[in-house]
Design a protein around this motif. Structure first.
Motif, mmCIF file in Angstrom:
data_model
loop_
_atom_site.group_PDB
_atom_site.id
_atom_site.type_symbol
_atom_site.label_atom_id
_atom_site.label_comp_id
_atom_site.label_asym_id
_atom_site.label_seq_id
_atom_site.Cartn_x
_atom_site.Cartn_y
_atom_site.Cartn_z
ATOM 1 N N VAL A 67 -9.856 -11.010 -3.729
ATOM 2 C CA VAL A 67 -9.375 -9.649 -3.962
ATOM 3 C C VAL A 67 -10.570 -8.715 -3.821
ATOM 4 C CG1 VAL A 67 -8.342 -8.049 -5.612
ATOM 5 C CG2 VAL A 67 -7.523 -10.409 -5.492
ATOM 6 N N ASN A 68 -10.521 -7.864 -2.812
ATOM 7 C CA ASN A 68 -11.602 -6.892 -2.600
ATOM 8 C C ASN A 68 -11.360 -5.597 -3.361
ATOM 9 O OD1 ASN A 68 -13.252 -8.430 -1.008
ATOM 10 N ND2 ASN A 68 -13.163 -7.081 0.767
ATOM 11 N N LEU A 69 -10.084 -5.237 -3.536
ATOM 12 C CA LEU A 69 -9.800 -3.943 -4.157
ATOM 13 C C LEU A 69 -8.374 -3.910 -4.678
ATOM 14 C CD1 LEU A 69 -10.678 -0.863 -4.531
ATOM 15 C CD2 LEU A 69 -9.503 -0.469 -2.366
ATOM 16 N N ILE A 70 -8.224 -3.327 -5.845
ATOM 17 C CA ILE A 70 -6.924 -2.880 -6.351
ATOM 18 C C ILE A 70 -7.171 -1.454 -6.818
ATOM 19 C CG2 ILE A 70 -5.105 -3.134 -8.064
ATOM 20 C CD1 ILE A 70 -5.738 -6.108 -8.221
ATOM 21 N N ALA A 71 -6.486 -0.493 -6.208
ATOM 22 C CA ALA A 71 -6.746 0.909 -6.525
ATOM 23 C C ALA A 71 -5.472 1.736 -6.466
ATOM 24 C CB ALA A 71 -7.768 1.483 -5.549
ATOM 25 N N VAL A 72 -5.428 2.743 -7.301
ATOM 26 C CA VAL A 72 -4.351 3.725 -7.271
ATOM 27 C C VAL A 72 -4.749 4.763 -6.227
ATOM 28 C CG1 VAL A 72 -3.063 5.415 -8.623
ATOM 29 C CG2 VAL A 72 -3.854 3.302 -9.706
ATOM 30 N N THR A 73 -3.872 4.988 -5.237
ATOM 31 C CA THR A 73 -4.179 5.906 -4.141
ATOM 32 C C THR A 73 -3.025 6.868 -3.918
ATOM 33 O OG1 THR A 73 -3.294 4.394 -2.482
ATOM 34 C CG2 THR A 73 -5.639 4.194 -2.981
ATOM 35 N N ALA A 74 -3.154 7.691 -2.904
ATOM 36 C CA ALA A 74 -2.111 8.646 -2.491
ATOM 37 C C ALA A 74 -1.641 9.507 -3.664
ATOM 38 C CB ALA A 74 -0.943 7.917 -1.838
ATOM 39 N N ALA A 75 -2.597 10.120 -4.339
ATOM 40 C CA ALA A 75 -2.320 10.992 -5.483
ATOM 41 C C ALA A 75 -1.507 10.275 -6.554
ATOM 42 C CB ALA A 75 -1.620 12.272 -5.026
ATOM 43 N N GLY A 76 -1.760 8.972 -6.708
ATOM 44 C CA GLY A 76 -1.082 8.190 -7.741
ATOM 45 C C GLY A 76 0.222 7.570 -7.305
ATOM 46 N N GLY A 77 0.649 7.803 -6.084
ATOM 47 C CA GLY A 77 1.945 7.314 -5.629
ATOM 48 C C GLY A 77 1.944 5.898 -5.091
ATOM 49 N N LEU A 78 0.763 5.340 -4.813
ATOM 50 C CA LEU A 78 0.675 3.988 -4.259
ATOM 51 C C LEU A 78 -0.394 3.186 -4.987
ATOM 52 C CD1 LEU A 78 0.713 4.788 -0.423
ATOM 53 C CD2 LEU A 78 2.603 3.882 -1.778
ATOM 54 N N ASP A 80 -2.951 0.128 -3.915
ATOM 55 C CA ASP A 80 -3.537 -0.480 -2.723
ATOM 56 C C ASP A 80 -4.167 -1.813 -3.120
ATOM 57 O OD1 ASP A 80 -5.232 -1.158 -0.577
ATOM 58 O OD2 ASP A 80 -5.962 0.881 -0.310
ATOM 59 N N LEU A 81 -3.717 -2.900 -2.505
ATOM 60 C CA LEU A 81 -4.291 -4.228 -2.720
ATOM 61 C C LEU A 81 -4.949 -4.659 -1.417
ATOM 62 C CD1 LEU A 81 -4.717 -6.965 -4.204
ATOM 63 C CD2 LEU A 81 -2.459 -7.625 -3.331
ATOM 64 N N ARG A 82 -6.213 -5.092 -1.504
ATOM 65 C CA ARG A 82 -6.925 -5.564 -0.324
ATOM 66 C C ARG A 82 -7.426 -6.982 -0.580
ATOM 67 N NH1 ARG A 82 -9.555 -0.262 2.414
ATOM 68 N NH2 ARG A 82 -7.822 1.084 1.821
ATOM 69 N N SER A 116 7.376 -3.227 -0.079
ATOM 70 C CA SER A 116 8.678 -2.960 0.534
ATOM 71 C C SER A 116 9.120 -4.164 1.361
ATOM 72 C CB SER A 116 8.596 -1.718 1.433
ATOM 73 O OG SER A 116 7.817 -2.015 2.582
ATOM 74 N N GLU A 117 10.402 -4.248 1.608
ATOM 75 C CA GLU A 117 10.944 -5.372 2.380
ATOM 76 C C GLU A 117 10.349 -5.406 3.788
ATOM 77 O OE1 GLU A 117 15.187 -7.339 3.752
ATOM 78 O OE2 GLU A 117 15.191 -5.597 2.453
ATOM 79 N N VAL A 133 -4.293 -5.495 3.919
ATOM 80 C CA VAL A 133 -4.061 -4.323 3.085
ATOM 81 C C VAL A 133 -2.569 -4.240 2.806
ATOM 82 C CG1 VAL A 133 -4.261 -1.819 2.913
ATOM 83 C CG2 VAL A 133 -6.031 -3.133 4.108
ATOM 84 N N ILE A 134 -2.213 -4.243 1.530
ATOM 85 C CA ILE A 134 -0.810 -4.181 1.128
ATOM 86 C C ILE A 134 -0.657 -2.996 0.179
ATOM 87 C CG2 ILE A 134 1.113 -5.427 0.086
ATOM 88 C CD1 ILE A 134 -0.571 -8.021 0.647
ATOM 89 N N LEU A 135 0.331 -2.143 0.466
ATOM 90 C CA LEU A 135 0.584 -0.966 -0.366
ATOM 91 C C LEU A 135 1.874 -1.166 -1.163
ATOM 92 C CD1 LEU A 135 -0.283 1.801 2.230
ATOM 93 C CD2 LEU A 135 -1.730 0.930 0.388
#
Length: 164
Positions: A67-78, A80-82, A116-117, A133-135
Motif C-alpha cells: 500500500v503506497n497511499l490511502i488518501a481523501v481526495t477530490a475535496a473529500g468526495g473520494l 484514493d488507494l494506491r 464502482s462496478e 490506483v483505485i478510487l
C-alpha cells in the motif's frame, strides 16, 4: 389588392415541442435516479469480518503488493488507494479472483468502501513496479484524513492505516 392573413405558427411550434421536453425531463430523471442507486451501493455494510488479518510486510511477502497511499481526495468526495506491485505472479494469483478486489473497512465500524462496478470489472494489470490506483466514493464524507482504514482483499484484511 389581394391580402391574405396567416396565423402565427408559434402556438403550433410550442405544442410540437412539448412532448420532446417532457421526454427529456423523464430521461434526465431516470439517469439521476440510476446514479443515486449506484452511489448507495458503493458504501455497503460488511458481510463478515475478514478471517486473516496481516501486516503490511506480510502483504508484500505473501501477495506481492504494498500500500503506497490511502488518501481523501477530490475535496473529500473520494478515497484514493494506491497499491504498488512488487511481485506480479503473487499479485495476479490474488487479484485474478474477483472476490479479492480491494475494498476498505472504515475503522471499527461495519462500513465497507467498495469501488464502482465498472472499476471492479476492469482487468487488473499487475506489472512489476506498476501502481494500481483505485478510487472509492466517500459518500457522506465518512472518511476524513487520519481515519483508520483496513484494506481487504477477499478474506485477507490488512492492519489499519491512517488516511492522509
Amino acid at each position: 389588392m389581394n391580402m391574405t392573413l396567416s396565423q402565427p405558427t408559434s402556438n403550433k411550434t410550442q405544442r410540437s415541442r412539448w412532448p420532446l421536453l417532457v421526454g427529456l425531463l423523464l430521461v434526465a430523471s431516470l439517469v439521476i435516479i440510476a446514479l443515486l442507486i449506484a452511489n448507495q451501493s458503493a458504501n455497503r455494510p460488511a458481510a463478515a469480518p475478514a478471517a486473516n488479518v496481516i501486516s503490511a510486510s506480510q502483504l508484500a511477502e505473501r501477495y506481492g503488493l504494498r500500500v503506497n497511499l490511502i488518501a481523501v481526495t477530490a475535496a473529500g468526495g473520494l478515497v484514493d488507494l494506491r497499491l504498488k506491485v512488487l511481485d506480479p505472479e503473487k499479485a495476479k494469483a490474488l487479484l485474478n479472483d474477483p472476490k479479492n478486489f480491494p475494498t476498505m473497512k472504515v475503522g471499527n465500524s461495519d462500513l465497507i468502501l467498495a469501488a464502482s462496478e465498472d472499476t471492479r470489472l476492469q482487468a487488473m494489470n499487475a506489472l512489476e513496479g506498476g501502481l494500481m490506483v483505485i478510487l472509492y466514493s466517500n459518500r457522506g464524507s465518512v472518511v476524513s484524513p487520519d481515519s483508520a482504514l483496513s484494506v481487504m482483499l477477499g478474506d485477507v484484511q490488512l492492519d489499519p492505516i491512517a488516511a492522509k
